[in-house]
Motif scaffolding. Structure first.
Motif: not given
Length: 392
Positions: A72-96
């Motif tokens: 889950y930490f690996a997932l969180s790191l990926a989400i953090e990086e995506l959210a720096r630029v695009d929260q919509s993309v990050a929440i798509t990964l988080e929710a998916g």
């Protein structure tokens, strides 16, 4: 992946490699199309396909079910990086992943896992998390959607609201909480028996209504859902009957770590953009970053971000170590959500009139970040959970 050594600026190699890879993907693939999808309010299928090819949707899922065998930490790191630029993309990964796939991964039968997880982990299909209703948000226990058994099938009726990833072309299912009867509580009184049921997309009577017109997260897919005599097999019960509410609450505890990571990414993105702008923008013959008023504002933004990152790192470490983490997740989610909103406000102010223009990343963060104080448990709910953990 190792669960030890979570430290700011000193990640184990396997985590740093992942973070760096996602950072590059965000810069080269996500950033160039973010403004376009936000303005058009279109789902970024090409970006999601790229994330799928990288295996991001399967990061915390075992290889047995088509995942990457990470955590889950690996997932969180990926989400953090995506959210720096695009929260919509990050929440798509988080929710998916954490909301769409994890309920099945945590509570499904082996048959359910074999049937649904490979596509969810591959990112070739998405799942939704049907908890919230028009009259049951923070009071998720007030579920009104019902499901009754009839001839070996569940008949589902009701409505869900604000459901992410529920109406895309690649959405394959939604797991929904529904009242399946009554049970006797510890106080001797009857209360609703809430269970969780898998409803595949395309099932007759299951409708993803038109997408919401939202303030932010414009490239994220969000719909109200209607269930009108929707019939699914009895074996689509997810987990034990009557444990649906408890199962979903545990999923939300995990999800708050991922949402905290998303908020940290947003907060960091605001710092990054503000530092860049403060160095380039000149007023009265010098860069505005030379003014302490601006420099100190950015310094506070960085302090908020580091504090929030430390909080979600700590919560993730406790979770992966098998220790109680409910309070830690709530603290991380609350601190990070507030940091994202505060940083977005400050970044917009630093950018002046430009910060009010949608061409600038900080304007999107300003619109996007407010939901981080609401979704997956409002700030007030987090305060309630923290207080309860202290015996209050």
């Amino acid at each position: 992946m190792s669960t030890h050594g979570f430290a700011l600026g000193n990640l184990p190699d396997e985590y740093e490699d992942l973070r760096s890879t996602v950072e590059e993907f965000t810069r080269e693939v996500v950033a160039p199309v973010s403004a376009e999808h936000d303005a058009a309010k279109t789902f970024p299928y090409e970006v999601v396909s790229g994330m799928a090819d990288m295996g991001l949707f399967g990061l915390p899922i075992s290889e047995e079910y088509g995942g990457m065998g990470g955590d889950y930490f690996a997932l969180s790191l990926a989400i953090e990086e995506l959210a720096r630029v695009d929260q919509s993309v990050a929440i798509t990964l988080e929710a998916g992943c954490s909301l769409g796939a994890m309920p099945i991964y945590r509570f499904g039968t082996d048959e359910q896992k074999q049937k649904y997880l490979p596509a969810l982990a591959a990112g070739t299909s998405l799942g939704g998390f049907g908890l919230t209703e028009p009259g049951a948000g923070s009071d998720a226990g007030g579920t009104r959607t019902t499901a009754r058994l009839d001839g070996g099938e569940w008949v589902v009726n009701g409505n869900k609201q604000f459901i992410t990833n529920s109406g895309t072309d690649i959405t394959s299912l939604v797991t929904v909480t529904a009242v399946t009867g009554t049970t006797t509580g510890k106080d001797g009184n009857e209360k609703p028996e809430i269970s969780t049921i898998i409803v595949p997309s395309g099932t007759p009577g299951f409708t993803a209504e038109p997408a919401y017109n939202k303030v932010g997260w414009n490239a994220s897919d969000t719909h109200p859902l209607t269930f009108d005599d929707v019939r699914v097999p009895e074996e689509n019960l997810l987990g034990r009957r009557g444990r649906g509410y408890a199962h979903f609450l545990s999923i939300l505890d995990e999800g708050r770590i991922a949402v905290a990571a998303l908020a940290v990414g947003a907060a960091q993105g605001c710092v990054d953009e503000s530092v860049k702008y403060a160095r380039e923008r000149e007023a009265f013959g010098k860069p505005i970053g030379d003014n302490q008023a601006i420099a100190f504002k950015i310094a506070r933004m960085e302090a908020r971000t580091m504090t929030a990152r430390a909080a979600y790192y700590s919560a993730a470490a406790r979770m992966l170590a098998g220790k109680p983490f409910k309070k830690d997740a709530s603290v991380a989610k609350m601190i990070a959500g507030e940091a994202a909103m505060d940083n977005a406000r400050d970044a917009t102010q630093i950018h002046g009139g430009y910060g009010f223009m949608n061409d600038y990343v900080v304007s999107r963060h300003y619109r996007d970040s407010k939901i981080l104080e609401i979704g997956e448990g409002t700030t007030e709910v987090q305060l309630l959970l923290i207080a309860r953990s202290l015996g209050l």
